[in-house]
Design an enzyme around this catalytic site. Sequence first.
Site: not given
Ligand code: PAF
Length: 289
Positions: A153, A37
């Site tokens: 995603q 992150h």
């Molecule tokens: O990847 C993630 O942590 C989640 O799927 C997100 C994009 C924050 C949506 O809740």
Amino acid sequence: MKVFSKISETTSFLQEQRNIGKTIGFVPTMGALHEGHLALMQQAKEENDLLVVSVFVNPIQFNKSSDLEKYPRNLEQDKKLLERVKCDILFAPTVEEMYPEPIIKEYDFGMLGKVMEGANRPGHFNGVAIVVKKLFDITIPNKAYFGEKDFQQLAIIKKLVAMEHLNLEIVPCPIVREFDGLAMSSRNERLTAQQRKNAPFIYKTLQQALKMTASKSVMEVKSWVENEFNSNDAFGLEYFEVGDAVDLQQVKDWKGTKNIMGFVVANMRNVRLIDNIRLFNNFADSNNG
Ligand code: PAF
């Protein structure tokens, strides 16, 4: 760092910032922050005037309540890490703040949403799309950053942006790995010491699969990977798919495209780990795939 939990205070503060010409880089997260992150945030910080991060464990994207309950949460620790990357605004709402009313929206992402995670976690991408759209509406970023670990995603979010005609750039960021190759994930926190020792097997197997693309067909590589996982007691293989990097549909041979990926999900007891690798095919002509 400003910390907001209310949508109204976040939108009005960010509106003021936009009015004075500030650009916004947004990193949505579910907390339990790790170096992966932080890499997204560092890039967002470099490329924009303001770094906005959300921490929200989104209940509607979990198709198993046990998974939602076990999802790691540690907002105080997250705040310390956010200070480290000089995050400007943290938006950390409650579930009631985000979903005051029942959710009825149903997105249709076509075939993109029907394979792999879409097939194995019904409703998951609808939940992701609903929350991401809502977070984009609140933060109105110039750029939003997503890791390639959750490759499908990322593809879904790009499609969401196109479908909703949103005016922002989606910035894909490479997977960040531990020293031994394990893809960084909030879920890694839940591995026992022994599971953590075994977990790098996932990426090692993907790397071996990449080497095999030079001489083996797609089916041979796929069967080999499946066999490797099935003969390792530490793992329950959910799937290994070889797919096109753009539409994510299965490919049957290496010819015709350079952008082929290997996608894996493996469970270590109740911890679900996801990873992927680019399986570039440099030998299209000599490989009878
Ligand atoms: O990847 C993630 O942590 C989640 O799927 C997100 C994009 C924050 C949506 O809740």
